[in-house]
Design an enzyme around this catalytic site. Structure first.
Site, mmCIF file in Angstrom:
data_model
loop_
_atom_site.group_PDB
_atom_site.id
_atom_site.type_symbol
_atom_site.label_atom_id
_atom_site.label_comp_id
_atom_site.label_asym_id
_atom_site.label_seq_id
_atom_site.Cartn_x
_atom_site.Cartn_y
_atom_site.Cartn_z
ATOM 1 N N ASN A 113 0.954 -1.277 -0.038
ATOM 2 C CA ASN A 113 0.059 -0.031 -0.114
ATOM 3 C C ASN A 113 0.786 1.239 -0.171
ATOM 4 O O ASN A 113 1.935 1.245 0.502
ATOM 5 C CB ASN A 113 -0.911 0.062 1.255
ATOM 6 C CG ASN A 113 -2.064 -0.965 0.944
ATOM 7 O OD1 ASN A 113 -2.720 -0.892 -0.110
ATOM 8 N ND2 ASN A 113 -2.458 -1.694 2.083
ATOM 9 N N TYR A 140 -13.572 1.343 2.898
ATOM 10 C CA TYR A 140 -12.559 2.727 2.806
ATOM 11 C C TYR A 140 -13.688 3.926 2.421
ATOM 12 O O TYR A 140 -13.195 5.166 2.771
ATOM 13 C CB TYR A 140 -11.641 2.494 1.816
ATOM 14 C CG TYR A 140 -10.526 1.497 2.573
ATOM 15 C CD1 TYR A 140 -9.559 2.016 3.257
ATOM 16 C CD2 TYR A 140 -10.683 0.186 2.063
ATOM 17 C CE1 TYR A 140 -8.615 1.387 3.959
ATOM 18 C CE2 TYR A 140 -9.545 -0.656 2.560
ATOM 19 C CZ TYR A 140 -8.585 -0.011 3.144
ATOM 20 O OH TYR A 140 -7.408 -0.857 3.691
#
Length: 421
Positions: A144, A244
């Site tokens: 990420n 998210y």
């Protein structure tokens, strides 16, 4: 077939190894190399990895090394799952943005930018060494922020595809609610990494019946509870956002929550210490139950499927990956990295056509894509002004006073990882 995992000392790795062992018919791995600069973690994780293969009578071998060039030499694919700065840096990413009233999270907002700045130069150096040693190897990025890191790799000309486990997790969840096997569920998954929506849930493939409306009618309360969003919001959207999106749709509520409890990084660090203790037990020959709480659910299945497709040995024909837009979403640049269903094969990933996207989602995608452009420039070239511009452009920040304060904090907390600071 030889695969290399950079960041192989991660506590995630036994999940990955278990997948390689179970799915050997899909991806017949002869050698799995675990590379990590931390020899102590490698010893523990590597030992458990060997016991997992032995328990399942897998004929492959596990090799561990701290030498990157040795690890990638002759590899057919290289999986990246590294964390520059470790959990200590992650805890900072989740903490100092809260001082400015902004979400503290490791991939989203100011914390996500900090992670990108630390990570992109390291990943590009690794990829350059892979290309020098083994130019035909595929790079699968699970590191990420996947969208920004994958875009950096593709812009530099590397054979790379980004991977996230959000889609496969939702596929498994929806399959359970529908009472079908996961391969029967095809998601109309659209967006950017960690900014995605399921606009359709189809049975049997891309042309199958869309059962999303009925799924929301019958199971909307459960889906909303899992996302920690109101059922009424899902009914109005008519789609399922990734979890998210809660950072965007309920930003202030999330900030208040984060200010009242320990950071996720602190929880994970404690969990990792316990996991490493478990891994040290020579009688343990399977992934412990605690690993399911660590995150990364179904990572192994997604990684095996993707590697098998890229290496020409199998895998499902359509997979959700991160790759170049190339006109798929006409409101984004061709070189934006999007997360959508794609046909994956030996030549890489080709996005499937996407129906017209509601402006409600398209606008946010365009905004975050612009932020990712600026974030990548800051990661590649450094400088306080570039960091400020990226922060100011982010929809979770957007005010110059916040951007100024966050820029100062980001640089102060990451100076040791920023060559230009």
């Amino acid at each position: 077939m030889k695969l290399t995992v950079v960041g192989g000392g991660s506590t995630y790795t036994p999940e990955l190894v278990d997948g390689f062992a179970r799915l050997r018919d899909t991806l017949p791995v002869e050698e799995l190399v675990l590379m990590d600069p931390a020899q102590d973690r490698l010893d523990l994780v590597g030992g458990l990895a060997r016991r997992i293969l032995a328990r399942q009578d897998h004929p492959g071998r596990i090799t561990t090394t701290t030498d990157l060039d040795q690890a990638v030499d002759g590899a057919d694919a290289v999986l990246l799952q590294l964390r520059v700065g470790g959990q200590a840096a992650r805890e900072q990413d989740e903490t100092w943005p809260l001082e400015c009233g902004c979400v503290g999270q490791e991939t989203t907002g100011a914390g996500g930018l900090a992670k990108a700045l630390r990570t992109v130069p390291v990943v590009l150096d690794i990829a350059d060494r892979v290309r020098r040693t083994n130019p035909h190897a595929w790079i699968i990025d699970f590191t990420n922020p996947v969208g920004i890191v994958t875009r950096a790799l593709l812009r530099a000309g590397h054979k790379a595809v980004g991977l996230c486990n959000v889609a496969i997790g939702l596929q498994r969840k929806f399959a359970g609610l529908l009472g079908v096997e996961p391969p029967e569920v095809h998601l109309d998954h659209v967006g950017l990494n960690h900014l995605t929506w399921e606009t359709g849930v189809r049975l049997g493939g891309p042309e199958g019946e869309d059962v999303l409306p009925g799924l929301l009618t019958r199971h909307g309360d459960r889906i909303a509870a899992d996302l920690r969003l109101p059922r009424a919001l899902l009914d109005r959207l008519g789609v399922v956002p990734s979890y998210y999106l809660r950072y965007y749709y309920a930003h202030d509520e999330v900030v208040r929550e984060l200010g009242t409890k320990p950071s996720r990084a602190a929880e994970v660090a404690a969990m990792e210490r316990e996991l490493l203790t478990l891994y040290a037990d020579p009688s343990l020959d399977g992934k412990p139950a605690l690993l399911a709480e660590r995150g990364g659910a179904y990572y192994s299945e997604a990684a095996v499927d993707l590697a098998a497709a890229l290496l020409g040995g199998g895998g499902t024909p359509y997979q959700v990956v991160n790759t170049y837009n190339r006109g798929t979403l006409p409101f984004l640049p061709d070189d934006a990295v999007i997360e959508v269903q794609a046909a994956v094969g030996a030549k890489g990933a080709s996005p499937l056509p996407v129906p017209s996207v509601d402006p409600l989602y398209a606008g946010l995608m365009a905004n975050v894509t612009a932020y990712e452009d600026l974030a990548l420039e800051a990661a590649l070239h450094g400088g306080r002004t570039r960091v400020f511009r990226a922060l100011l452009s982010h929809p979770l920040i957007g005010q110059y006073e916040y951007a100024e304060a966050l820029t100062d904090r980001l640089i102060a907390h990451n100076r040791e990882h920023l060559a230009w600071a």
